[in-house]
Design an enzyme around this catalytic site. Sequence first.
Site, PDB file in Angstrom:
ATOM      1  N   ARG A 237     -25.154  26.834  16.411  1.00  0.00           N
ATOM      2  CA  ARG A 237     -25.826  26.515  16.527  1.00  0.00           C
ATOM      3  C   ARG A 237     -26.954  27.129  17.635  1.00  0.00           C
ATOM      4  NH1 ARG A 237     -26.940  26.844  11.386  1.00  0.00           N
ATOM      5  NH2 ARG A 237     -27.464  24.964  10.224  1.00  0.00           N
ATOM      6  N   GLU A 266     -34.647  28.030  16.346  1.00  0.00           N
ATOM      7  CA  GLU A 266     -34.345  28.093  15.216  1.00  0.00           C
ATOM      8  C   GLU A 266     -34.341  26.618  14.591  1.00  0.00           C
ATOM      9  OE1 GLU A 266     -31.681  31.417  13.284  1.00  0.00           O
ATOM     10  OE2 GLU A 266     -30.596  30.652  14.883  1.00  0.00           O
ATOM     11  N   HIS A 293     -28.895  35.757  13.458  1.00  0.00           N
ATOM     12  CA  HIS A 293     -28.554  34.851  12.640  1.00  0.00           C
ATOM     13  C   HIS A 293     -27.998  35.487  11.230  1.00  0.00           C
ATOM     14  CE1 HIS A 293     -28.273  30.232  11.583  1.00  0.00           C
ATOM     15  NE2 HIS A 293     -27.855  30.497  10.963  1.00  0.00           N
ATOM     16  N   ILE A 294     -26.875  36.439  11.551  1.00  0.00           N
ATOM     17  CA  ILE A 294     -26.830  36.728   9.961  1.00  0.00           C
ATOM     18  C   ILE A 294     -24.749  36.508   9.715  1.00  0.00           C
ATOM     19  CG2 ILE A 294     -27.859  39.585  10.867  1.00  0.00           C
ATOM     20  CD1 ILE A 294     -25.487  41.003  12.220  1.00  0.00           C
TER      21      ILE A 294
END
Length: 339
Positions: A237, A266, A293-294
């Site tokens: 995160r 995010e 963010h994959i």
Amino acid sequence: MPKVVVTNPIFPQTRDILEGHCDLVVHDDPANAMPLERLIEASSDADAIMAFMTDCIDAGFLDACPHLRIVACALKGYDNFDVDACSARGVYVSIVSDLLTVPTAELAIGLLISASRHILTADRSIRAEGFEGWRARFYGSGLAGSRVGIIGFGAVGQAIAARLRGFDADVLVTDASDIDAARAAGVAASPALFDEIVETSDFIILATPLSDGTYHLIDAAAIRRMKPGCYLINPARGSIVDEAAVARALRDNHLSGYAADVFEMEDWALTARPAGIHPDILAQPDKTVLTPHIGSAVTEVRIEIERAAALSILDCLEGKTPRGTINADDITPAHRKHG
């Protein structure tokens, strides 16, 4: 028919599961998140929402959507969702706990190697300058004989450690809830190892959830304690790190590299989150590897994640306790909503 709102585009297979059981409303724009006002409007009479990383469900949202019976999260981490507020209103929250583990661990290793071996910088060099044969350039750091510290040793941390076995690295982990799992993985594990990981690791990989205790866990003070030349990898995160402190450490050459799949901007539940990725991180492309963010972006995996979330919605609509629910024990029969 009950109404189900899906906040992001989904695969045809997911539509096939839900259609026929509900009035299905899907936000089909892959480029833009569903604006909050539109989501509230669409969900004001909805029975269920399939939510994604772009969403934040809080008490105000729930009060505007009084018919809601389940928030089915097509993800594992749920820090953007107020579970207590959902429980108080009789709304189930379900997650997909296991399908994201392996893809995220694989990406973490890829980020580490890409950053430490300067793969993206070397690629850009060939495209911009051409290639005339070997030159003494782009020397980096290898994994063999290095020390890798993993902060967090849940499912993702364990999967990362398992994938490091073949690289002949010394692996330390902290926050291991299952010491037996750590021993089986052949790594040293103890909460007391945090200081040693920070101070002695050549590579540090973050694999811990975002919470009050881990917000800015990696701040300027922690970075100052790291070995000069350390690489920091963040597939967890964004707000576990202080991006401004990372940017300064990169500029001052204290950190050799930062690779991240997640960013502070995010973490929607945090009111102080920045509007974008720190510009000083973006301004140092030769020291950073950044992916959007994959972590779970493997086609077969994403299909299965959506399937799991869809089935939890059908469970709820059928009056069952939804699979993957994390707050079932906090919802009394009196609080349960029925269609």
